[in-house]
Write an enzyme that holds these catalytic residues in place. Structure first.
Site, PDB file in Angstrom:
ATOM      1  N   GLY A   1       0.832  -1.212   0.000  1.00 29.73           N
ATOM      2  CA  GLY A   1       0.000   0.000   0.000  1.00 29.73           C
ATOM      3  C   GLY A   1       0.858   1.250   0.000  1.00 29.73           C
ATOM      4  O   GLY A   1       0.540   2.254   0.642  1.00 29.73           O
TER       5      GLY A   1
ATOM      6  N   ASN B   1       1.293  -2.609   5.396  1.00 25.68           N
ATOM      7  CA  ASN B   1       0.588  -1.331   5.579  1.00 25.68           C
ATOM      8  C   ASN B   1      -0.763  -1.286   4.868  1.00 25.68           C
ATOM      9  O   ASN B   1      -1.694  -0.650   5.363  1.00 25.68           O
ATOM     10  CB  ASN B   1       1.491  -0.193   5.082  1.00 25.68           C
ATOM     11  CG  ASN B   1       0.710   1.098   4.907  1.00 25.68           C
ATOM     12  OD1 ASN B   1       0.396   1.791   5.871  1.00 25.68           O
ATOM     13  ND2 ASN B   1       0.359   1.414   3.669  1.00 25.68           N
TER      14      ASN B   1
ATOM     15  N   SER C   1      -4.141  -0.484  14.153  1.00 26.47           N
ATOM     16  CA  SER C   1      -4.931   0.748  14.322  1.00 26.47           C
ATOM     17  C   SER C   1      -5.374   0.842  15.774  1.00 26.47           C
ATOM     18  O   SER C   1      -5.535  -0.183  16.449  1.00 26.47           O
ATOM     19  CB  SER C   1      -6.189   0.711  13.432  1.00 26.47           C
ATOM     20  OG  SER C   1      -7.051   1.793  13.750  1.00 26.47           O
TER      21      SER C   1
ATOM     22  N   TYR D   1     -13.481  -3.723  10.367  1.00 32.45           N
ATOM     23  CA  TYR D   1     -12.177  -3.053  10.453  1.00 32.45           C
ATOM     24  C   TYR D   1     -11.568  -3.228  11.849  1.00 32.45           C
ATOM     25  O   TYR D   1     -10.407  -3.631  11.994  1.00 32.45           O
ATOM     26  CB  TYR D   1     -12.350  -1.573  10.109  1.00 32.45           C
ATOM     27  CG  TYR D   1     -11.063  -0.793  10.086  1.00 32.45           C
ATOM     28  CD1 TYR D   1     -10.148  -0.968   9.053  1.00 32.45           C
ATOM     29  CD2 TYR D   1     -10.752   0.117  11.092  1.00 32.45           C
ATOM     30  CE1 TYR D   1      -8.964  -0.250   9.024  1.00 32.45           C
ATOM     31  CE2 TYR D   1      -9.568   0.841  11.072  1.00 32.45           C
ATOM     32  CZ  TYR D   1      -8.679   0.655  10.038  1.00 32.45           C
ATOM     33  OH  TYR D   1      -7.497   1.370  10.012  1.00 32.45           O
TER      34      TYR D   1
ATOM     35  N   THR E   1     -12.291  -5.409  14.182  1.00 32.59           N
ATOM     36  CA  THR E   1     -11.974  -6.816  14.454  1.00 32.59           C
ATOM     37  C   THR E   1     -10.712  -7.228  13.701  1.00 32.59           C
ATOM     38  O   THR E   1      -9.856  -7.939  14.234  1.00 32.59           O
ATOM     39  CB  THR E   1     -13.168  -7.709  14.047  1.00 32.59           C
ATOM     40  OG1 THR E   1     -14.337  -7.220  14.720  1.00 32.59           O
ATOM     41  CG2 THR E   1     -12.940  -9.153  14.425  1.00 32.59           C
TER      42      THR E   1
ATOM     43  N   LYS F   1      -8.216  -5.370  12.834  1.00 31.24           N
ATOM     44  CA  LYS F   1      -7.012  -4.769  13.413  1.00 31.24           C
ATOM     45  C   LYS F   1      -6.675  -5.407  14.766  1.00 31.24           C
ATOM     46  O   LYS F   1      -5.495  -5.507  15.125  1.00 31.24           O
ATOM     47  CB  LYS F   1      -7.186  -3.251  13.525  1.00 31.24           C
ATOM     48  CG  LYS F   1      -7.278  -2.548  12.156  1.00 31.24           C
ATOM     49  CD  LYS F   1      -6.020  -2.751  11.318  1.00 31.24           C
ATOM     50  CE  LYS F   1      -6.027  -1.929  10.036  1.00 31.24           C
ATOM     51  NZ  LYS F   1      -4.800  -2.081   9.244  1.00 31.24           N
TER      52      LYS F   1
ATOM     53  N   ILE G   1      -4.895   9.761  11.202  1.00 36.38           N
ATOM     54  CA  ILE G   1      -3.773  10.320  10.419  1.00 36.38           C
ATOM     55  C   ILE G   1      -4.364  10.877   9.129  1.00 36.38           C
ATOM     56  O   ILE G   1      -5.174  10.203   8.478  1.00 36.38           O
ATOM     57  CB  ILE G   1      -2.755   9.196  10.069  1.00 36.38           C
ATOM     58  CG1 ILE G   1      -2.301   8.395  11.314  1.00 36.38           C
ATOM     59  CG2 ILE G   1      -1.549   9.762   9.310  1.00 36.38           C
ATOM     60  CD1 ILE G   1      -1.503   9.149  12.334  1.00 36.38           C
TER      61      ILE G   1
END
Ligand code: NAI
Length: 268
Positions: A27, A104, A156, A169, A171, A173, A202
């Site tokens: 990424g 990433n 995250s 998302y 779960t 992370k 960010i």
């Protein structure tokens, strides 16, 4: 010795240690991944920019080469086993090694829990969890030849604290944080460390579409530093974890979040 000189000395040492080492950043075409690729190139790594968006990855690779760094771009869909294998074939053909893997690439969409679409759940798990595991399996085959390697997973704060709409998302992370520990204990004997970074909010293209004004206000209230972070503030921590200075650090998740995870009641 003045601080600036110390900084120069430690930068020179970092570059010397990184020479000849190859770092794959997934990424890497934009956002946090692009900042990581730039930083690792400046640290002296040869950088492989893996991304779905080959045009953007290639243009960043060219920019880095024009600055005197070594960089190539490869097409990579982290959600596809076949694509991961094809990317590693290219990396091995070009550099014959892989010393640092920065997992990433990640995707996110928000939906209410009760109607969370199964297809999106599966896509998030494939890209955010299964892909990093498969990439690490490939990378370790090369790292162990040198008895030196670094796996750095971008998790995250959503993997530590729940946030609305992030069923898949959040779960995924949390799973990345668990995966980091699993890899750390099994790869320690090969000289490979595995650590995670848990960024807070960010400023990136992802956040521009994912964060509503309400989400943004909520974060600004709950982040003690009262601001979003910059991609470079994540890249600096990756630089440390990829360095020889982090040789005894493994299995850890470091929140880089302006204090969001530390925070409780913020006003009296
Ligand atoms: P972004 O969406 O701005 O950039 C992501 C990059 O990954 C893009 O270049 C995209 O083309 C690439 N990509 C997407 N799916 C891919 C796939 N299947 N295979 C290969 N490449 C793919 O994202 P951002 O914000 O830079 O996030 C990077 C990482 O940081 C993600 O894992 C994200 O979950 C994590 N993160 C981001 C936060 C933020 O506030 N921006 C906060 C916490 C974590």
């Amino acid at each position: 010795m003045r601080d600036t000189t110390n900084t120069e000395v430690s930068k020179a040492r970092r570059v010397a240690n990184s020479n000849g080492r190859v770092a794959l950043v997934t990424g890497a075409a934009m956002g946090i991944g692009a900042a990581i690729a730039k930083r690792l190139a400046a640290d002296g790594f040869s950088v492989v920019l893996g991304d779905l968006n080959l045009d953007a990855a290639e243009s960043l690779a060219q920019e880095l080469c024009a600055q005197g760094h070594t960089a190539i771009a490869v097409t990579l869909d982290v959600g596809s086993d076949a694509s991961i294998h094809a990317a590693f074939e290219q990396i091995v053909a070009h550099f014959a090694r892989c010393d640092v893997l920065v997992n990433n690439a990640g995707i996110a969409k928000t939906y209410p829990f009760e109607s969370y679409p199964l297809a999106h759940w599966r896509a998030v798990m494939d890209v955010n969890v299964t892909g990093p595991m498969l990439l690490a399996q490939q990378a370790v085959q090369h790292m162990k030849k040198q008895s030196w390697g670094r796996v750095i997973n971008i998790a995250s704060v959503a993997g530590i604290r729940a946030s609305a709409g992030r069923t898949a998302y959040g779960t995924s992370k949390s799973a990345v944080i668990g995966l980091t520990r699993q890899m750390a204990i099994e790869l320690a004997a090969q000289g490979v460390t595995a650590n995670a970074i848990a960024p807070g909010p960010i400023e990136t293209p992802m956040v521009a579409t994912l964060h509503s004004d309400t989400t943004r206000d909520n974060f600004l209230k709950q982040v003690p530093m009262k601001r979003y972070g910059a991609p470079e503030e994540i890249a600096g921590v990756v630089s440390f974890l990829a360095s020889d200075d982090a040789s005894y650090v493994t299995g850890q998740t470091l929140a880089v979040d302006g204090g969001f995870i530390a925070a409780g009641v913020l006003e009296i």
